[in-house]
Design an enzyme around this catalytic site. Structure first.
Site, PDB file in Angstrom:
ATOM      1  N   GLU A 186       5.956 -14.703  -1.720  1.00 19.38           N
ATOM      2  CA  GLU A 186       5.988 -14.483  -3.166  1.00 19.38           C
ATOM      3  C   GLU A 186       7.341 -13.970  -3.649  1.00 19.38           C
ATOM      4  O   GLU A 186       7.812 -14.372  -4.722  1.00 19.38           O
ATOM      5  CB  GLU A 186       4.894 -13.478  -3.552  1.00 19.38           C
ATOM      6  CG  GLU A 186       4.823 -13.228  -5.046  1.00 19.38           C
ATOM      7  CD  GLU A 186       3.704 -12.257  -5.399  1.00 19.38           C
ATOM      8  OE1 GLU A 186       3.718 -11.747  -6.526  1.00 19.38           O
ATOM      9  OE2 GLU A 186       2.834 -12.023  -4.558  1.00 19.38           O
ATOM     10  N   ASP A 187       7.983 -13.094  -2.874  1.00 17.14           N
ATOM     11  CA  ASP A 187       9.157 -12.383  -3.385  1.00 17.14           C
ATOM     12  C   ASP A 187      10.472 -12.709  -2.684  1.00 17.14           C
ATOM     13  O   ASP A 187      11.498 -12.107  -3.003  1.00 17.14           O
ATOM     14  CB  ASP A 187       8.913 -10.858  -3.285  1.00 17.14           C
ATOM     15  CG  ASP A 187       7.780 -10.415  -4.199  1.00 17.14           C
ATOM     16  OD1 ASP A 187       7.663 -10.979  -5.302  1.00 17.14           O
ATOM     17  OD2 ASP A 187       7.006  -9.526  -3.809  1.00 17.14           O
TER      18      ASP A 187
END
Length: 721
Positions: free
Chosen positions: A76-77
């Site tokens: 996600e990051d």
């Protein structure tokens, strides 16, 4: 920040056979992926997944879960991809990470929809592997512990979400320690003043009661030993949020609470649980109504324990929880206490038979298949997360667990959707009782059914379980679709008859590709809703058909001849959305309706649709016929030169010229009187009923307000058909 060797050591403390190489590889991969990213606190972001992993080591979880915790934010990051995770760490860990990765770039209309869609994906992943939930709860717990670095708006939003969803979900999975901490952290952020006040009271009470707690522990331990029962007795203080909720629920002050302290009694066997209960009840008076046996009837999250309250030493109320060591592990760690995960085995079929909590989860996920939108799914799941339960029985002895406040309607849907949809009455403990009766522990409930019944739409706001609400909403939608399908068939049959063309389902089926519809029912419903013009359907079946009725402009709704007392609107039809342009429409014979009213249509086969204001008392006659209700709304633009029928009743003083004054008020406000009926009420008063036409609700209200100001008028009311 936790070092690499510290993570390995934490896992090896409870699992000497841990895969050290796998843990090291995950640590290095995540550290490089997150690089110099920082959190709102200013700390390196990589410290967050490590703290999540540390929380899970306290639950003694397997290597795959710990590795997934370390990697859970990488996709996600960072620039990491799921394919890369699968290749380096295997598909099992990849699936865990994927379940924890939030949906990105969602084209959703609201934050609530995005929240609902993310939660939907999370529960789907949990249904495949419940370890996803354990990582997610640990992730949320660490975020809550560091929430002070967020803005006030984010703190409030995250705390509310935690209190609404994640803390109850932890409770439903039986992870009580985590649930309590999530609740307290949420409470601390949502109402810091109340949290601090209760915490201060607890500190003061602890200082005063320390000796008393010690006395009770020793006294109870000695009494149990005297009966040959080996037990570990420990006192613990209730948490601030638990106390706050009890104060709110019972509307009492802190000083009025008598069970701030609870005592846990851990014994060797189930037999010892009941023997210890006997010792407690024969040593001290029992408080009536405070005994619960969750060993013989476990909670849905697998919680098993005996609860009782006695008047102990010093006339102090003492709340006891009596259970075995294995029961205590499940009570504290819930689904994480299953040896299944400590062995590192992923076998959900085994877990489904061992865990009632997991069975509940799978039932909840079954709602996903029903096609509800994200907001509805989130709403239904919140309803299912209630803690307090009542246990009821079917006439055959089947146990049904429901949230507190549930009704026989909830019970019927818990038994089976078909039972709920056909419920018309019930018997509780052999007595005929209303369907809205609140159920109590131990009730035996028998549902009276009728195969022709359809659940009223109003039930949706009266039930408390997500399954019941979803099923009622679904049945209502089906009934509405059936209604539109029937109306559409009537419209098409008339349209084909007008064009001297033969109508049949086979001919319509052959034209489906030209109408861009999948089934005949889709076409009929589209015509019934007004989404498709009947002439277009006739042309799709007979390409040479010409509809002489359709001019250059859009067709309008065709009004039916009016009954006695009705007023004819201006030429051009009745501008109402939600109806096909061929649908015969009339206003309610008593009072009509005007733009500004919330309206509903009632379908009468062969006669068309009658429009009523939503607050019309006449609608009560159709409460048990939901398939006749049609969703309609006004389609009037500013400047439309069209009047609508309204009826008022007033009481006037019986004196010369009173009727003239009333008529003058209506004329001055540009109202048009259609008919007047007068009846002498007493010697001094006359009842007057006036049918008139007005532009809209604002216009009507202005006339009524002016009439009320007249000396010759004692009362004015609008008549709602």
């Amino acid at each position: 920040m936790m070092r690499q060797y510290e993570l390995v050591e934490r896992v090896k403390r409870y699992n000497p056979l841990a895969d050290e190489a796998l843990l090291n590889k995950a640590y290095i991969y995540a550290m490089r992926a997150h690089g110099t990213q920082k959190r709102a606190s200013g700390d390196l972001f990589f410290g967050h997944p490590l703290e999540v992993a540390a929380i899970l080591t306290d639950l003694k979880l397997d290597d795959a879960t710990i590795v997934a915790a370390v990697l859970h934010d990488t996709v996600e990051d960072t620039e990491a991809t799921l394919d890369e995770i699968n290749k380096m760490f295997g598909s099992q860990i990849g699936a865990l990470v994927d379940g924890l990765t939030k949906i990105k770039r969602l084209d959703l209309v609201s934050k609530q929809a995005a929240q609902g869609e993310n939660f939907r994906k999370l529960l789907m992943a949990i249904a495949n592997d419940v370890r996803v939930l354990l990582v997610k709860l640990a992730d949320r717990l660490h975020n809550m512990r560091t929430l002070q670095f967020m803005t006030p708006e984010k703190r409030k939003r995250i705390a509310e979400e935690t209190l609404d969803i994640y803390a109850p979900l932890a409770g439903r999975m039986g992870i009580q320690e985590m649930r309590e901490e999530l609740e307290d952290l949420s409470f601390q952020n949502l109402d810091p003043e109340a949290y601090e006040a209760i915490s201060r009271h607890l500190r003061d009470l602890t200082a005063r009661s320390e000796k008393l707690v010690d006395v009770i522990e020793k006294d109870l331990t000695a009494k149990l030993e005297a009966k040959g029962i080996t037990a570990e007795v420990s006192g613990r203080q209730k948490r601030p949020y638990s106390i706050w909720r009890k104060m709110e629920r019972k509307s009492v002050a802190f000083e009025q609470l008598s069970d701030i302290f609870g005592f846990r009694v851990i014994v060797d066997s189930m037999d010892d649980c009941y023997r210890a209960l006997g010792v407690a009840h024969t040593s001290w008076p029992m408080v009536p109504g405070r005994y619960k046996d969750y060993i013989s009837t476990p909670k849905q999250n697998d919680y098993r324990s005996i609860h009782t309250t006695v008047i102990g030493p010093g006339s102090q109320r003492v709340e006891l929880q009596i259970r075995t060591q294995s029961m205590d592990e499940v009570a504290e760690y819930g689904i994480a206490a299953h040896a299944l995960y400590k062995e590192g085995v992923n076998d959900n079929s085994r877990l489904a038979t061992e865990s009632r909590a997991y069975q509940w989860l799978r039932r909840t996920v079954d709602l996903l298949a029903e096609g509800d939108n994200p907001e509805e799914f989130l709403e239904h799941t919140k309803l299912e997360l209630f803690h307090d339960q009542v246990f009821c029985f079917t006439p055959k002895g089947r146990l049904i667990a429901l949230p507190r406040g549930a009704t026989p309607i909830d019970f019927a849907y818990a038994v089976h959707t078909d039972v709920g949809n056909t419920a018309v009455g019930c018997k509780i403990n052999g007595r005929i009782t209303p369907l809205l009766t609140e159920l109590q522990n131990g009730d035996e409930v028998e549902i009276v059914r009728s195969e022709g019944q359809t659940p009223p739409a109003a039930w949706e706001s009266l039930v408390v379980t997500g399954k019941a609400r979803a099923s009622i909403r679904r049945a209502t939608r089906t009934a509405v679709r059936r209604q539109y399908t029937g109306l559409g068939r009537q419209i098409l049959e008339r349209a084909f008859e007008r064009g001297n063309k033969a109508f049949s389902d086979d001919k319509l089926k052959a034209a489906l590709p030209r109408l861009a519809r999948v089934s005949i029912e889709d076409v009929l419903a589209a015509v019934g809703r007004g989404e498709m013009f009947s002439g277009d359907v006739v042309r799709a079946v007979y390409p040479d058909f010409k509809d002489d009725r359709r001019g250059a402009g859009e067709p309008s709704v065709v009004p039916q001849p009016l009954g006695e007392g009705e007023s004819q609107p201006a030429p051009g039809g009745i501008p109402i959305r939600g109806l096909n342009t061929d649908t015969p429409v009339r206003f309610a014979p008593e009072g009509g309706a005007v733009p500004g009213d919330r309206i509903v249509g009632i379908l009468t086969p062969g006669e068309g649709v009658t429009i009523y204001p939503i607050h019309s008392p006449a609608l009560a006659d159709f409460d048990n016929e939901p398939d006749r209700w049609v969703d309609v709304r006004w389609d009037v633009e500013a400047g439309d030169n069209q009047r609508f029928p309204a009826r008022i009743k007033l009481q006037s003083i019986n004196e010369p010229g009173s009727l003239a004054q009333i008529a003058q008020v209506i004329a001055d406000h540009d109202g048009n009187i259609d008919s007047v009926q007068m009846k002498r009420r007493t010697q001094d008063f006359t009842d007057v009923t006036i049918d008139m036409t007005v532009w809209d609700l604002k216009h009507l209200n202005a006339i009524i307000a002016e009439l009320r100001a007249k000396r010759v008028v004692s009362r004015v009311d609008r008549v709602n058909g």
